[in-house]
Write a protein that holds these residues in place. Sequence first.
Motif, PDB file in Angstrom:
ATOM      1  N   ASN A   1       0.821  -1.215   0.000  1.00  0.00           N
ATOM      2  CA  ASN A   1       0.000   0.000   0.000  1.00  0.00           C
ATOM      3  C   ASN A   1       0.855   1.264   0.000  1.00  0.00           C
ATOM      4  O   ASN A   1       0.523   2.242  -0.665  1.00  0.00           O
ATOM      5  N   VAL A   2       1.953   1.224   0.740  1.00  0.00           N
ATOM      6  CA  VAL A   2       2.831   2.398   0.772  1.00  0.00           C
ATOM      7  C   VAL A   2       3.424   2.628  -0.623  1.00  0.00           C
ATOM      8  O   VAL A   2       3.491   3.766  -1.093  1.00  0.00           O
ATOM      9  N   ILE A   3       3.830   1.550  -1.276  1.00  0.00           N
ATOM     10  CA  ILE A   3       4.405   1.694  -2.618  1.00  0.00           C
ATOM     11  C   ILE A   3       3.339   2.219  -3.587  1.00  0.00           C
ATOM     12  O   ILE A   3       3.594   3.116  -4.391  1.00  0.00           O
ATOM     13  N   ARG A   4       2.137   1.686  -3.483  1.00  0.00           N
ATOM     14  CA  ARG A   4       1.094   2.065  -4.447  1.00  0.00           C
ATOM     15  C   ARG A   4       0.478   3.427  -4.150  1.00  0.00           C
ATOM     16  O   ARG A   4       0.338   4.265  -5.039  1.00  0.00           O
ATOM     17  N   TYR A   5       0.124   3.650  -2.893  1.00  0.00           N
ATOM     18  CA  TYR A   5      -0.652   4.867  -2.562  1.00  0.00           C
ATOM     19  C   TYR A   5       0.179   5.943  -1.859  1.00  0.00           C
ATOM     20  O   TYR A   5      -0.306   7.057  -1.660  1.00  0.00           O
ATOM     21  N   GLY A   6       1.377   5.584  -1.435  1.00  0.00           N
ATOM     22  CA  GLY A   6       2.197   6.555  -0.716  1.00  0.00           C
ATOM     23  C   GLY A   6       1.984   6.504   0.793  1.00  0.00           C
ATOM     24  O   GLY A   6       2.663   7.202   1.533  1.00  0.00           O
TER      25      GLY A   6
ATOM     26  N   LEU B   1      -1.568  14.584   1.544  1.00  0.00           N
ATOM     27  CA  LEU B   1      -1.703  15.062   0.165  1.00  0.00           C
ATOM     28  C   LEU B   1      -0.634  14.368  -0.673  1.00  0.00           C
ATOM     29  O   LEU B   1       0.550  14.386  -0.305  1.00  0.00           O
ATOM     30  N   ASP B   2      -1.058  13.765  -1.767  1.00  0.00           N
ATOM     31  CA  ASP B   2      -0.130  13.021  -2.609  1.00  0.00           C
ATOM     32  C   ASP B   2       0.714  13.998  -3.433  1.00  0.00           C
ATOM     33  O   ASP B   2       0.175  14.768  -4.236  1.00  0.00           O
ATOM     34  N   GLY B   3       2.027  13.961  -3.227  1.00  0.00           N
ATOM     35  CA  GLY B   3       2.921  14.830  -3.988  1.00  0.00           C
ATOM     36  C   GLY B   3       2.823  14.597  -5.486  1.00  0.00           C
ATOM     37  O   GLY B   3       3.185  15.472  -6.282  1.00  0.00           O
ATOM     38  N   GLN B   4       2.310  13.427  -5.866  1.00  0.00           N
ATOM     39  CA  GLN B   4       2.157  13.122  -7.292  1.00  0.00           C
ATOM     40  C   GLN B   4       1.293  14.176  -7.989  1.00  0.00           C
ATOM     41  O   GLN B   4       1.556  14.535  -9.135  1.00  0.00           O
TER      42      GLN B   4
ATOM     43  N   PHE C   1      10.974  14.038  -2.854  1.00  0.00           N
ATOM     44  CA  PHE C   1      10.312  15.338  -2.884  1.00  0.00           C
ATOM     45  C   PHE C   1      10.315  15.911  -1.471  1.00  0.00           C
ATOM     46  O   PHE C   1      10.086  15.182  -0.507  1.00  0.00           O
ATOM     47  N   ARG C   2      10.598  17.191  -1.361  1.00  0.00           N
ATOM     48  CA  ARG C   2      10.556  17.851  -0.056  1.00  0.00           C
ATOM     49  C   ARG C   2       9.696  19.103  -0.169  1.00  0.00           C
ATOM     50  O   ARG C   2       9.663  19.766  -1.215  1.00  0.00           O
TER      51      ARG C   2
END
Length: 218
Positions: free
Chosen positions: A7-12, A99-102, A144-145
């Motif tokens: 889940n971390v890999i897929r959704y962050g 919030l997804d940085g993507q 990303f920062r």
Amino acid sequence: MHSIKENVIRYGYAFVDRYCPGTDTFVVASALGQLLTPWDGGVVQDLVPRTSATPNTYSGIYGLDRFPFHTDLAHWRLPPRYVLLRCITGYTDVPTLLLDGQTIFDIVTLDILTRAIFTQRRPRDGSLTLLRLCEPTDGDGYCFRWDGVFLKPASRIGELADQRIREQLLNCSPLSIALARAGDILLIDNWRMLHARSPIPAERVDRKIQRIYLGYLH
Ligand SMILES: [Fe+2]
């Protein structure tokens, strides 16, 4: 455990409610990944609301108000990869916002983010470090920062990125996840996701969350 990493890999991020609630946080975190010690004695950090604190911290500036979106330790040359938050005492009405940085990559563009130079708002140990908002990492990923409080733009492209990200943050629809019950965990990819704390009502000041930084996941 496998699905937590997936889940971390897929959704962050991954949220699991009441994950091994009777087990010590150190033991839970050790099973999930490589523990980092960001400062002496700091493996497991207790996060409790504070009405006053040193002025160079979010608590010192914002007290019980909402914390703005950020990634943790964004002033480090390479911030910790994962943040594990674990509930000791929590409330459904004090959620953590994600919030997804993507979405920022898509709108601000990787081209701008990888060229955007930032630096600390105040020198640390007498010196300033130049940092890119988005740093290519080993493999095909990026670190990303974002910290709009303690980092400031240090280049023209940095100023452009700063302006665009702030616009994005005003218009975003964050995820809201409450660490409400003892043992609830939220594992966040700190190179991808921004997080923020919602305001703390006066009757919720006994909220207590433990935080551990992880380098990689097992
Ligand atoms: Fe944070």
